[in-house]
Design an enzyme around this catalytic site. Structure first.
Site, PDB file in Angstrom:
ATOM      1  N   LYS A 226     -28.304  69.117 -83.991  1.00 28.82           N
ATOM      2  CA  LYS A 226     -27.242  68.557 -83.442  1.00 28.82           C
ATOM      3  C   LYS A 226     -27.482  67.865 -81.942  1.00 28.82           C
ATOM      4  O   LYS A 226     -28.703  68.126 -81.383  1.00 28.82           O
ATOM      5  CB  LYS A 226     -26.351  70.053 -83.235  1.00 28.82           C
ATOM      6  CG  LYS A 226     -25.903  70.065 -84.769  1.00 28.82           C
ATOM      7  CD  LYS A 226     -24.881  71.526 -84.569  1.00 28.82           C
ATOM      8  CE  LYS A 226     -24.360  71.618 -86.116  1.00 28.82           C
ATOM      9  NZ  LYS A 226     -23.415  72.820 -86.354  1.00 28.82           N
ATOM     10  N   ARG A 261     -29.060  78.326 -90.393  1.00 27.60           N
ATOM     11  CA  ARG A 261     -28.904  77.023 -90.914  1.00 27.60           C
ATOM     12  C   ARG A 261     -29.564  75.773 -90.707  1.00 27.60           C
ATOM     13  O   ARG A 261     -29.399  75.501 -89.668  1.00 27.60           O
ATOM     14  CB  ARG A 261     -27.407  76.836 -91.064  1.00 27.60           C
ATOM     15  CG  ARG A 261     -26.510  76.076 -91.916  1.00 27.60           C
ATOM     16  CD  ARG A 261     -25.091  75.774 -91.566  1.00 27.60           C
ATOM     17  NE  ARG A 261     -24.726  74.673 -92.722  1.00 27.60           N
ATOM     18  CZ  ARG A 261     -24.832  73.461 -92.380  1.00 27.60           C
ATOM     19  NH1 ARG A 261     -25.372  72.858 -91.357  1.00 27.60           N
ATOM     20  NH2 ARG A 261     -24.205  72.569 -93.242  1.00 27.60           N
TER      21      ARG A 261
HETATM   22  N1  HH2 Z   1     -22.847  72.806 -89.128  1.00 23.24           N
HETATM   23  C1  HH2 Z   1     -22.522  71.754 -89.819  1.00 23.24           C
HETATM   24  C2  HH2 Z   1     -21.917  71.914 -91.422  1.00 23.24           C
HETATM   25  N2  HH2 Z   1     -21.473  72.915 -91.492  1.00 23.24           N
HETATM   26  N3  HH2 Z   1     -21.468  75.570 -91.238  1.00 23.24           N
HETATM   27  C3  HH2 Z   1     -21.785  76.419 -90.708  1.00 23.24           C
HETATM   28  N4  HH2 Z   1     -21.518  77.731 -90.940  1.00 23.24           N
HETATM   29  N5  HH2 Z   1     -22.306  76.416 -89.200  1.00 23.24           N
HETATM   30  C4  HH2 Z   1     -22.742  74.991 -88.813  1.00 23.24           C
HETATM   31  O1  HH2 Z   1     -23.139  75.158 -87.576  1.00 23.24           O
HETATM   32  C5  HH2 Z   1     -22.246  73.936 -89.584  1.00 23.24           C
HETATM   33  C6  HH2 Z   1     -21.733  74.298 -90.820  1.00 23.24           C
HETATM   34  C7  HH2 Z   1     -22.864  70.332 -89.618  1.00 23.24           C
HETATM   35  O2  HH2 Z   1     -24.064  70.038 -90.001  1.00 23.24           O
HETATM   36  P1  HH2 Z   1     -24.425  69.018 -91.118  1.00 23.24           P
HETATM   37  O3  HH2 Z   1     -24.267  69.837 -92.391  1.00 23.24           O
HETATM   38  O4  HH2 Z   1     -25.995  68.782 -91.108  1.00 23.24           O
HETATM   39  O5  HH2 Z   1     -23.873  67.762 -91.134  1.00 23.24           O
HETATM   40  P2  HH2 Z   1     -22.497  67.152 -91.646  1.00 23.24           P
HETATM   41  O6  HH2 Z   1     -21.275  68.122 -91.410  1.00 23.24           O
HETATM   42  O7  HH2 Z   1     -22.579  65.842 -91.002  1.00 23.24           O
HETATM   43  O8  HH2 Z   1     -22.623  67.106 -93.220  1.00 23.24           O
END
Ligand code: HH2
Length: 283
Positions: A226, A261
């Site tokens: 992030k 995660r």
């Molecule tokens: N962060 C993202 C997505 N889902 N769920 C939880 N529980 N906690 C988090 O911190 C979280 C989440 C964002 O990260 P990422 O999936 O890598 O990216 P994107 O939303 O662009 O697919």
């Protein structure tokens, strides 16, 4: 040692023993770090199997990016992306499958296809049918805090007391979801790092995760790659895995994060096993 059980459709996960690793599998064209890499279902399944082989306890399959500025996708498109991947991975791996969605219809189909966890970045507020879908299935749920929506959340996030407000929100959600038939044992809490938070908000939450821990439920922590890591360390996206691991380890070692995660599973899995091995020798 105390137990801290997370109940996910008949699976009782003891999160006091060691943190679990949740591998991220984004079946999207536009996720902030791995968008478009796994949009093809075969590529997504192959990557999911690799994450499981690397030691992921949970595979978090998402079909809608929630990066700052992102727009919602229709449920049929989200289902088209994730459902074949969830169905296939449920059959082919022992890792539990989590679906990262805010939509009850998407969750319902994925649970029918074998998912055990619903990870909802709205804290199960985004779709009025979501609590019932989770309750009926006995799924584990990740209840995350977010200020605003992904489209606008980073415009001007503001809090009088970010830690107090996030903890109060999660406490309220625990009560509301219990009233909707979701056992507190099925709930894992998440401060939502980067979701409607400026740099100092993220750092203040990370420094005071104990305030969430005091709510009595396990904490899921998503810091992987992030932006705040780039800001503090001066790192581009591709160079943020070491910082991601460090922050997850700081929290896990304090007993304040129980589900990590991450995109990069193998190092997090090693860290979790080492933490467990060392903890056994604590006097
Ligand atoms: N962060 C993202 C997505 N889902 N769920 C939880 N529980 N906690 C988090 O911190 C979280 C989440 C964002 O990260 P990422 O999936 O890598 O990216 P994107 O939303 O662009 O697919």
């Amino acid at each position: 040692m105390a137990t801290l059980v997370w109940s996910c459709r008949g699976h009782r996960l003891d999160l006091a023993r060691r943190p679990l690793v949740m591998g991220i599998l984004n079946v999207t064209p536009d996720s902030f770090s791995d968008g478009a890499r796994f949009l093809d279902p075969a590529a997504a399944v192959a990557h999911g199997l690799k994450l499981a082989a690397d030691g992921a306890d949970i595979l978090d399959v998402g079909g809608e990016s929630t990066r700052p500025g992102s727009q919602p996708v229709p449920p049929e498109e989200e289902l088209r992306r994730v459902l074949p991947v969830v169905a296939e991975l449920s059959k082919r791996t022992a890792a539990l499958i989590s679906v990262d969605t805010t939509k009850a219809e998407v969750a319902r189909h994925c649970l029918a296809a074998g998912a055990a966890i619903v990870n909802d970045v709205t804290g199960l507020r985004g779709d009025p049918d979501m609590p019932a879908v989770a309750a009926e299935s006995g799924a584990g749920v990740v209840v995350m805090h977010m200020q605003g929506t992904p489209a606008t959340m980073q415009h001007d996030p503001h809090y009088a007391d970010v830690v107090g407000e996030v903890a109060a929100f999660l406490q309220e959600r625990l009560h509301a979801l219990a009233a909707a038939g979701i056992s507190p044992e099925a709930v894992c809490l998440d401060p939502g790092i980067g979701f409607g938070k400026a740099l100092d908000h993220n750092l203040e939450l990370l420094a005071n995760l104990g305030a969430l821990r005091r709510l009595g439920r396990p904490v899921c922590l998503g810091v992987s790659r992030k932006r705040f890591l780039g800001t503090v360390c001066g790192r581009e996206l591709r160079d943020r895995d070491p910082g991601s691991l460090a922050v997850a380890c700081f929290a896990a070692a304090r007993g304040e994060a129980h589900v990590l995660r991450v995109h990069d599973v193998a190092p997090a899995r090693d860290a979790a096993l080492l933490l467990e091995a060392i903890d056994k020798h604590r006097r």
